[in-house]
Design an enzyme around this catalytic site. Sequence first.
Site, PDB file in Angstrom:
ATOM      1  N   HIS A  51       0.937  -1.156   0.024  1.00 22.24           N
ATOM      2  CA  HIS A  51       0.134  -0.076  -0.007  1.00 22.24           C
ATOM      3  C   HIS A  51       0.932   1.312   0.088  1.00 22.24           C
ATOM      4  CE1 HIS A  51      -3.076  -2.956   1.853  1.00 22.24           C
ATOM      5  NE2 HIS A  51      -3.521  -2.794   0.637  1.00 22.24           N
ATOM      6  N   GLU A  54       1.816   3.769   3.062  1.00 25.62           N
ATOM      7  CA  GLU A  54       2.293   3.026   4.078  1.00 25.62           C
ATOM      8  C   GLU A  54       3.751   3.267   4.544  1.00 25.62           C
ATOM      9  OE1 GLU A  54       0.453  -0.794   4.882  1.00 25.62           O
ATOM     10  OE2 GLU A  54      -1.672   0.177   4.417  1.00 25.62           O
ATOM     11  N   HIS A 148       3.591  -3.348   6.889  1.00 27.74           N
ATOM     12  CA  HIS A 148       2.809  -2.537   6.748  1.00 27.74           C
ATOM     13  C   HIS A 148       2.570  -1.607   7.694  1.00 27.74           C
ATOM     14  CE1 HIS A 148       0.313  -4.455   3.186  1.00 27.74           C
ATOM     15  NE2 HIS A 148       1.347  -5.436   3.621  1.00 27.74           N
ATOM     16  N   GLU A 211       2.071  -5.501  11.123  1.00 28.72           N
ATOM     17  CA  GLU A 211       1.331  -3.984  11.127  1.00 28.72           C
ATOM     18  C   GLU A 211       2.406  -3.214  12.041  1.00 28.72           C
ATOM     19  OE1 GLU A 211      -0.950  -2.557   9.486  1.00 28.72           O
ATOM     20  OE2 GLU A 211      -1.693  -4.375   8.222  1.00 28.72           O
TER      21      GLU A 211
END
Length: 325
Positions: A51, A54, A148, A211
Amino acid sequence: MDLLTLLLEKKLADHLTFPETINAHWLAEGVLQLIPHEEGNRSLVISAGIHGNETAPIEILIQLLAQLAEGTLALKNNVLIIFGNLPAMRTNRRYLHDDLNRMFGGRYLNFPLGNERSRAAELENVVNRFFAEPSVSSTNIRWHIDLHTAIRASHHEQFALLPAQNRPFSAEFMQWLHDSDIDALVYHREKAGTFSHFLSEKFGADSCTMEMGKAMPFGENDLTRFQKITDALYGLISLSQITARIKFELKHYQVINSIIKSHDSFQLHIPADTLNFTELPEGFEIASQHDHHWKIKFPAKFILFPNAEVANGLRAGLLLALNKK
């Protein structure tokens, strides 16, 4: 010119050089294969920017490449570095046309032509090429760390999602996740189009989506917040010892249900600033659309990745159960 600027201006491949102990080869734009002259026993895929907005993981990988280039970080394993969605990075957008992290495992064929469809096909191809490399194919330890950051803040700032697979994750991989000082693990139980699921299913890699915190623009990240994860990545590459876990006990969650948006009438009935891993009361209606209502039912009481703005047919949230371990 700094390496991040070179990456964004399509000049990194022309300027980045490495010591003679590293065999470096660009397999595609933003995809760099690094093989040590002394054969390693582990092959690693480390990806960021699937993405494009990010940014912290991208900056961390840039720092990692800088240290390898300077010779201050030794390369002891085979590594494939991937900067995922470069056009989206350049415009500070999550994606240009469709969510790249829903397209892997050939699912890109179900999407219209566009930037992400082309990139998904290209990334599948370069990963195939990496694992076909003789020095890589001979290794029996394969890991994938897909870095991410999240759209919203979280009760657990740093956590990893593990793809559904029929085999157990290796004890070494699970120990590495534990020692990286993340706060929680989330276990999927269904197949998905994520990059981490693709690496797990196609190549038998121990794989995760990690994450690291809330998404911020380039230059606004406090990278010291990610130092333990960064050190753990450096340890993987250089075979150096990482320090033991400092944080409290790692929590384990299981995905029980996915909330799939399928109509324009879809609504989430929670505040826009609801944190990931918020616990919701039994019976609460968390989402609805014209033909369906989602209510909280034990044990799936925790919400992850709520997002009503996704396209129809995509996941608008996950409902989790907390495993008592």
